[in-house]
Motif scaffolding. Structure first.
Motif, mmCIF file in Angstrom:
data_model
loop_
_atom_site.group_PDB
_atom_site.id
_atom_site.type_symbol
_atom_site.label_atom_id
_atom_site.label_comp_id
_atom_site.label_asym_id
_atom_site.label_seq_id
_atom_site.Cartn_x
_atom_site.Cartn_y
_atom_site.Cartn_z
ATOM 1 N N ILE A 65 -24.433 10.943 1.227
ATOM 2 C CA ILE A 65 -24.136 11.760 0.051
ATOM 3 C C ILE A 65 -22.840 11.222 -0.526
ATOM 4 O O ILE A 65 -21.773 11.407 0.049
ATOM 5 C CB ILE A 65 -23.996 13.249 0.431
ATOM 6 C CG1 ILE A 65 -25.280 13.741 1.127
ATOM 7 C CG2 ILE A 65 -23.689 14.094 -0.805
ATOM 8 C CD1 ILE A 65 -25.163 15.139 1.689
ATOM 9 N N ASP A 66 -22.913 10.512 -1.660
ATOM 10 C CA ASP A 66 -21.734 9.786 -2.129
ATOM 11 C C ASP A 66 -20.883 10.544 -3.142
ATOM 12 O O ASP A 66 -19.818 10.065 -3.538
ATOM 13 C CB ASP A 66 -22.127 8.418 -2.680
ATOM 14 C CG ASP A 66 -23.014 8.491 -3.915
ATOM 15 O OD1 ASP A 66 -22.954 9.485 -4.670
ATOM 16 O OD2 ASP A 66 -23.782 7.531 -4.145
ATOM 17 N N GLY A 67 -21.321 11.721 -3.599
ATOM 18 C CA GLY A 67 -20.489 12.533 -4.480
ATOM 19 C C GLY A 67 -20.490 12.124 -5.939
ATOM 20 O O GLY A 67 -19.769 12.709 -6.755
ATOM 21 N N PRO A 80 -24.589 -6.484 0.844
ATOM 22 C CA PRO A 80 -23.542 -5.809 1.610
ATOM 23 C C PRO A 80 -23.357 -6.378 3.015
ATOM 24 O O PRO A 80 -24.316 -6.791 3.672
ATOM 25 C CB PRO A 80 -24.052 -4.362 1.685
ATOM 26 C CG PRO A 80 -25.539 -4.497 1.613
ATOM 27 C CD PRO A 80 -25.779 -5.637 0.670
ATOM 28 N N GLY A 81 -22.123 -6.388 3.469
ATOM 29 C CA GLY A 81 -21.833 -6.716 4.849
ATOM 30 C C GLY A 81 -22.257 -5.577 5.761
ATOM 31 O O GLY A 81 -22.308 -4.419 5.346
ATOM 32 N N VAL A 82 -22.562 -5.919 7.015
ATOM 33 C CA VAL A 82 -23.044 -4.933 7.985
ATOM 34 C C VAL A 82 -22.245 -5.065 9.272
ATOM 35 O O VAL A 82 -22.055 -6.173 9.793
ATOM 36 C CB VAL A 82 -24.539 -5.140 8.298
ATOM 37 C CG1 VAL A 82 -24.998 -4.187 9.412
ATOM 38 C CG2 VAL A 82 -25.386 -4.964 7.046
ATOM 39 N N ASP A 83 -21.771 -3.939 9.780
ATOM 40 C CA ASP A 83 -21.147 -3.889 11.107
ATOM 41 C C ASP A 83 -21.429 -2.499 11.665
ATOM 42 O O ASP A 83 -20.793 -1.524 11.285
ATOM 43 C CB ASP A 83 -19.646 -4.153 11.013
ATOM 44 C CG ASP A 83 -19.006 -4.373 12.388
ATOM 45 O OD1 ASP A 83 -19.619 -3.962 13.401
ATOM 46 O OD2 ASP A 83 -17.906 -4.948 12.451
ATOM 47 N N ILE A 84 -22.419 -2.416 12.544
ATOM 48 C CA ILE A 84 -22.865 -1.129 13.090
ATOM 49 C C ILE A 84 -22.706 -1.143 14.603
ATOM 50 O O ILE A 84 -23.157 -2.076 15.274
ATOM 51 C CB ILE A 84 -24.333 -0.833 12.739
ATOM 52 C CG1 ILE A 84 -24.553 -0.898 11.219
ATOM 53 C CG2 ILE A 84 -24.743 0.528 13.267
ATOM 54 C CD1 ILE A 84 -26.020 -0.777 10.821
ATOM 55 N N THR A 85 -22.070 -0.109 15.134
ATOM 56 C CA THR A 85 -21.946 0.080 16.575
ATOM 57 C C THR A 85 -22.860 1.217 17.013
ATOM 58 O O THR A 85 -22.829 2.300 16.422
ATOM 59 C CB THR A 85 -20.501 0.401 16.965
ATOM 60 O OG1 THR A 85 -19.656 -0.699 16.605
ATOM 61 C CG2 THR A 85 -20.381 0.641 18.468
ATOM 62 N N PHE A 86 -23.664 0.970 18.022
ATOM 63 C CA PHE A 86 -24.547 1.973 18.619
ATOM 64 C C PHE A 86 -23.955 2.406 19.952
ATOM 65 O O PHE A 86 -23.621 1.561 20.788
ATOM 66 C CB PHE A 86 -25.944 1.395 18.853
ATOM 67 C CG PHE A 86 -26.644 0.906 17.619
ATOM 68 C CD1 PHE A 86 -27.655 1.664 17.039
ATOM 69 C CD2 PHE A 86 -26.315 -0.318 17.047
ATOM 70 C CE1 PHE A 86 -28.321 1.213 15.904
ATOM 71 C CE2 PHE A 86 -26.971 -0.773 15.909
ATOM 72 C CZ PHE A 86 -27.972 -0.010 15.337
ATOM 73 N N ALA A 144 -20.258 -0.370 1.319
ATOM 74 C CA ALA A 144 -19.330 0.750 1.151
ATOM 75 C C ALA A 144 -19.791 2.005 1.890
ATOM 76 O O ALA A 144 -19.038 2.983 1.994
ATOM 77 C CB ALA A 144 -19.161 1.065 -0.336
ATOM 78 N N MET A 145 -21.012 1.994 2.422
ATOM 79 C CA MET A 145 -21.557 3.176 3.061
ATOM 80 C C MET A 145 -21.140 3.256 4.525
ATOM 81 O O MET A 145 -21.286 2.296 5.280
ATOM 82 C CB MET A 145 -23.084 3.152 2.972
ATOM 83 C CG MET A 145 -23.769 4.465 3.354
ATOM 84 S SD MET A 145 -24.043 4.678 5.132
ATOM 85 C CE MET A 145 -25.290 3.442 5.463
#
Length: 230
Positions: free
Chosen positions: A46-48, A159-165, A206-207
């Motif tokens: 929800i980006d406002g 977009p760049g991606v960096d996700i930690t699980f 940006a998300m």
């Protein structure tokens, strides 16, 4: 119409010991062994942004799937559906999922208008998962196209991606087997998997992931497949 879909993917990651040779009885046999790792994430953003001011709306429901095909290759794809929602409203009661646009959106009484959908696929992605599925990390970038799951639309972002699980709960185990004979040939498969639910943190462009509107899973699996003919 719009149809909500559940994506179920069977990944063949690494093929080992593939054979096709005459059997002692004069027939043929075929054997393959596969194994791999997967991580997936889902979220609502929800980006406002005020209603009507963005071509992508202000609420975005997304899913991302990463498959480690080998030590040097990771296949990644993502689906995002976009909505314009009145303040305080979310589509489908806040549930996660993927909607693929075909003609018209489904009825939705939540105060949200369907805007469109996007499809993403990975570039230079790296996925690391520890042996006990307690943590994983996905890095790289996505090529994002307009047009949902159909592909081939105009590129609208990179977009760049960096996700930690981070694993939560108990480690689960699954097993699936089948065997049947048709026309003198017997087919059999044995699949085993371990899996764990996860929280997700990090970013896609940006998300960022809101803890109460996101989640994920990690999986390791192996499979053997056999064919034998008389």
């Amino acid at each position: 119409m719009i149809r909500r879909i559940t994506v179920i993917v069977a990944l063949i990651a690494t093929t080992i010991g593939l054979t096709a040779a005459p059997s002692a009885a004069g027939g043929n046999k075929y054997f393959s062994k596969t194994s791999g790792e997967t991580a997936d994430a889902y979220w609502t953003q929800i980006d406002g942004t005020p209603v009507g001011t963005s071509q992508f709306g202000n609420v975005h429901i997304g899913s991302l799937y990463a498959y480690k095909m080998s030590a040097n290759y990771v296949d990644v794809f993502a689906y995002i559906e976009d909505f314009d929602c009145e303040e305080g409203e979310v589509p489908y009661g806040g549930g996660h999922g993927v909607v693929v646009a075909e003609e018209e959106p489904p009825p939705d009484d939540s105060g949200c208008a369907y805007v469109g959908s996007r499809f993403g696929y990975g570039q230079n992605m790296e996925l690391t998962i520890d042996s006990k599925l307690t943590s994983a990390r996905l890095t790289g970038s996505l090529v994002v196209e307009a047009g949902g799951g159909h592909g081939g639309g105009p590129v609208v972002g990179n977009p760049g991606v960096d996700i930690t699980f981070t694993g939560i709960g108990d480690l689960g185990k699954g097993r699936y087997t089948y065997r049947f004979t048709d026309g003198g040939t017997t087919y059999s498969e044995n699949q085993r998997s371990t899996f764990r639910q996860a929280t997700v943190d990090g970013f896609i462009g940006a998300m960022t992931f809101a803890p109460d509107l996101s989640g994920g899973n990690m999986t390791k699996f192996s499979s053997t497949y056999k064919e034998r003919s008389k």
